[in-house]
Write a protein that holds these residues in place. Structure first.
Motif, PDB file in Angstrom:
ATOM      1  N   ALA A 128       0.947  -1.022  -0.154  1.00  0.00           N
ATOM      2  CA  ALA A 128      -0.018   0.052   0.012  1.00  0.00           C
ATOM      3  C   ALA A 128       0.878   1.368   0.043  1.00  0.00           C
ATOM      4  N   GLN A 129       1.989   0.947   0.713  1.00  0.00           N
ATOM      5  CA  GLN A 129       2.921   2.358   0.794  1.00  0.00           C
ATOM      6  C   GLN A 129       3.597   2.504  -0.528  1.00  0.00           C
ATOM      7  N   LEU A 130       3.905   1.607  -1.288  1.00  0.00           N
ATOM      8  CA  LEU A 130       4.506   1.596  -2.496  1.00  0.00           C
ATOM      9  C   LEU A 130       3.359   2.054  -3.490  1.00  0.00           C
ATOM     10  N   VAL A 131       2.423   1.618  -3.366  1.00  0.00           N
ATOM     11  CA  VAL A 131       1.115   2.239  -4.257  1.00  0.00           C
ATOM     12  C   VAL A 131       1.003   3.761  -4.109  1.00  0.00           C
ATOM     13  N   ARG A 132       0.810   4.098  -2.911  1.00  0.00           N
ATOM     14  CA  ARG A 132       0.786   5.665  -2.671  1.00  0.00           C
ATOM     15  C   ARG A 132       2.077   6.464  -3.087  1.00  0.00           C
ATOM     16  N   GLU A 133       3.166   5.868  -2.856  1.00  0.00           N
ATOM     17  CA  GLU A 133       4.617   6.594  -3.363  1.00  0.00           C
ATOM     18  C   GLU A 133       4.353   6.608  -4.899  1.00  0.00           C
ATOM     19  N   ARG A 134       3.797   5.593  -5.551  1.00  0.00           N
ATOM     20  CA  ARG A 134       3.965   5.346  -7.125  1.00  0.00           C
ATOM     21  C   ARG A 134       2.827   6.623  -7.580  1.00  0.00           C
ATOM     22  N   GLU A 135       1.681   6.779  -6.773  1.00  0.00           N
ATOM     23  CA  GLU A 135       0.847   7.597  -7.170  1.00  0.00           C
ATOM     24  C   GLU A 135       1.375   9.148  -7.075  1.00  0.00           C
ATOM     25  N   THR A 136       2.311   9.243  -6.184  1.00  0.00           N
ATOM     26  CA  THR A 136       2.702  10.649  -6.050  1.00  0.00           C
ATOM     27  C   THR A 136       3.780  10.993  -7.102  1.00  0.00           C
ATOM     28  N   LEU A 137       4.287   9.861  -7.452  1.00  0.00           N
ATOM     29  CA  LEU A 137       5.394  10.261  -8.630  1.00  0.00           C
ATOM     30  C   LEU A 137       4.691  10.874  -9.959  1.00  0.00           C
ATOM     31  N   PRO A 138       5.222  11.833 -10.527  1.00  0.00           N
ATOM     32  CA  PRO A 138       4.580  12.514 -11.636  1.00  0.00           C
ATOM     33  C   PRO A 138       4.751  11.403 -12.820  1.00  0.00           C
ATOM     34  N   SER A 139       3.584  11.728 -13.853  1.00  0.00           N
ATOM     35  CA  SER A 139       3.444  10.776 -14.959  1.00  0.00           C
ATOM     36  C   SER A 139       4.514  11.328 -15.862  1.00  0.00           C
ATOM     37  N   PRO A 140       4.794  10.463 -16.868  1.00  0.00           N
ATOM     38  CA  PRO A 140       5.625  10.897 -18.102  1.00  0.00           C
ATOM     39  C   PRO A 140       5.457  12.443 -18.592  1.00  0.00           C
ATOM     40  N   GLU A 141       4.092  12.889 -18.595  1.00  0.00           N
ATOM     41  CA  GLU A 141       3.676  13.988 -19.119  1.00  0.00           C
ATOM     42  C   GLU A 141       4.037  15.165 -17.891  1.00  0.00           C
ATOM     43  N   ASP A 142       3.739  14.967 -16.848  1.00  0.00           N
ATOM     44  CA  ASP A 142       4.123  15.645 -15.838  1.00  0.00           C
ATOM     45  C   ASP A 142       5.437  16.056 -15.665  1.00  0.00           C
ATOM     46  N   ALA A 143       6.132  14.851 -15.829  1.00  0.00           N
ATOM     47  CA  ALA A 143       7.639  14.976 -15.920  1.00  0.00           C
ATOM     48  C   ALA A 143       8.427  15.881 -16.901  1.00  0.00           C
ATOM     49  N   ARG A 144       7.563  15.642 -18.147  1.00  0.00           N
ATOM     50  CA  ARG A 144       8.058  16.643 -19.258  1.00  0.00           C
ATOM     51  C   ARG A 144       7.861  18.145 -18.913  1.00  0.00           C
ATOM     52  N   ALA A 145       6.601  18.282 -18.272  1.00  0.00           N
ATOM     53  CA  ALA A 145       6.232  19.634 -17.992  1.00  0.00           C
ATOM     54  C   ALA A 145       7.161  20.330 -16.967  1.00  0.00           C
ATOM     55  N   LEU A 146       7.385  19.248 -15.883  1.00  0.00           N
ATOM     56  CA  LEU A 146       8.279  19.717 -14.982  1.00  0.00           C
ATOM     57  C   LEU A 146       9.818  20.202 -15.594  1.00  0.00           C
ATOM     58  N   ILE A 147      10.187  19.229 -16.358  1.00  0.00           N
ATOM     59  CA  ILE A 147      11.587  19.513 -16.991  1.00  0.00           C
ATOM     60  C   ILE A 147      11.382  20.944 -17.905  1.00  0.00           C
ATOM     61  N   GLU A 148      10.410  21.090 -18.487  1.00  0.00           N
ATOM     62  CA  GLU A 148      10.380  22.285 -19.304  1.00  0.00           C
ATOM     63  C   GLU A 148      10.243  23.698 -18.374  1.00  0.00           C
ATOM     64  N   ARG A 149       9.491  23.694 -17.468  1.00  0.00           N
ATOM     65  CA  ARG A 149       9.578  24.800 -16.387  1.00  0.00           C
ATOM     66  C   ARG A 149      10.696  24.933 -16.048  1.00  0.00           C
ATOM     67  N   ALA A 150      11.512  23.726 -15.335  1.00  0.00           N
ATOM     68  CA  ALA A 150      12.898  24.028 -14.928  1.00  0.00           C
ATOM     69  C   ALA A 150      13.895  24.538 -15.776  1.00  0.00           C
ATOM     70  N   GLN A 151      13.954  23.995 -17.314  1.00  0.00           N
ATOM     71  CA  GLN A 151      14.575  24.907 -18.188  1.00  0.00           C
ATOM     72  C   GLN A 151      14.259  26.194 -18.459  1.00  0.00           C
ATOM     73  N   GLU A 152      13.133  26.587 -18.436  1.00  0.00           N
ATOM     74  CA  GLU A 152      12.620  27.866 -18.514  1.00  0.00           C
ATOM     75  C   GLU A 152      13.167  29.000 -17.316  1.00  0.00           C
ATOM     76  N   GLU A 153      13.185  28.257 -16.104  1.00  0.00           N
ATOM     77  CA  GLU A 153      13.589  28.933 -14.863  1.00  0.00           C
ATOM     78  C   GLU A 153      15.133  29.046 -14.764  1.00  0.00           C
ATOM     79  N   ALA A 154      15.814  28.105 -15.536  1.00  0.00           N
ATOM     80  CA  ALA A 154      17.133  28.038 -15.702  1.00  0.00           C
ATOM     81  C   ALA A 154      17.639  29.245 -16.592  1.00  0.00           C
ATOM     82  N   GLU A 155      16.978  29.209 -17.492  1.00  0.00           N
ATOM     83  CA  GLU A 155      17.250  30.398 -18.756  1.00  0.00           C
ATOM     84  C   GLU A 155      16.615  31.975 -17.981  1.00  0.00           C
ATOM     85  N   ARG A 156      15.856  31.876 -17.104  1.00  0.00           N
ATOM     86  CA  ARG A 156      15.527  33.270 -16.725  1.00  0.00           C
ATOM     87  C   ARG A 156      16.523  33.517 -15.774  1.00  0.00           C
TER      88      ARG A 156
END
Length: 159
Positions: free
Chosen positions: A98-126
């Motif tokens: 159950a703990q592993l399932v909860r942890e996995r649910e909190t991990l970002p999906s591939p789309e969320d991960a791409r969005a996080l990376i894009e935001r991080a790149q934008e922040e790095a550029e700024r």
């Protein structure tokens, strides 16, 4: 005689003594025995005695049955303790799952991960752009200070 009806199956032993197998009056005991039990006759066999049965044989049979009951109770206790241990391990495994399932649910999906990376790149550029602007401003300030120092030096030299 007892209140229950009894059937006695006569049998002659190897030593010539007459033995009988005691059976109660249940329907299962009146049914024909099947398989190995029917061939070997696993029920207790008592020899006839003057007063109905041989007390020593019956006492020996009761002692053996009580010993078997004791062994079975110990085995039952052992199995119950193993069951409790396995049950505890199963509960822990379910909790970890159950703990592993909860942890996995909190991990970002591939789309969320791409969005996080894009935001991080934008922040790095700024941040990089701000750092460049600050560095250029400091360089300009250093250059103006240098010119002022040179001018002061020339003035001091001239005097």
């Amino acid at each position: 005689m007892s209140k229950h009806s009894q059937e006695v199956a006569p049998d002659t032993g190897a030593d010539g003594t007459r033995r009988t197998a005691f059976t109660g009056n249940t329907a299962a005991e009146h049914a024909p025995a099947r398989g190995l039990d029917g061939l070997l006759g696993t029920g207790p066999v008592f020899t006839h005695a003057v007063r109905g049965y041989d007390r020593l044989q019956v006492d020996d049979y009761v002692a053996a049955a009580e010993t078997e009951l004791l062994v079975l109770r110990r085995e039952n206790e052992h199995l119950l303790s193993r069951y409790a241990a396995c049950s505890g391990e199963l509960q822990n495994a379910r909790r970890r799952l159950a703990q592993l399932v909860r942890e996995r649910e909190t991990l970002p999906s591939p789309e969320d991960a791409r969005a996080l990376i894009e935001r991080a790149q934008e922040e790095a550029e700024r941040v990089r752009a701000e750092a460049r602007a600050e560095a250029e401003a400091r360089l300009a300030k250093v250059a103006s200070m240098r010119e002022a120092v040179i001018a002061l030096r020339e003035q001091a030299h001239g005097e």
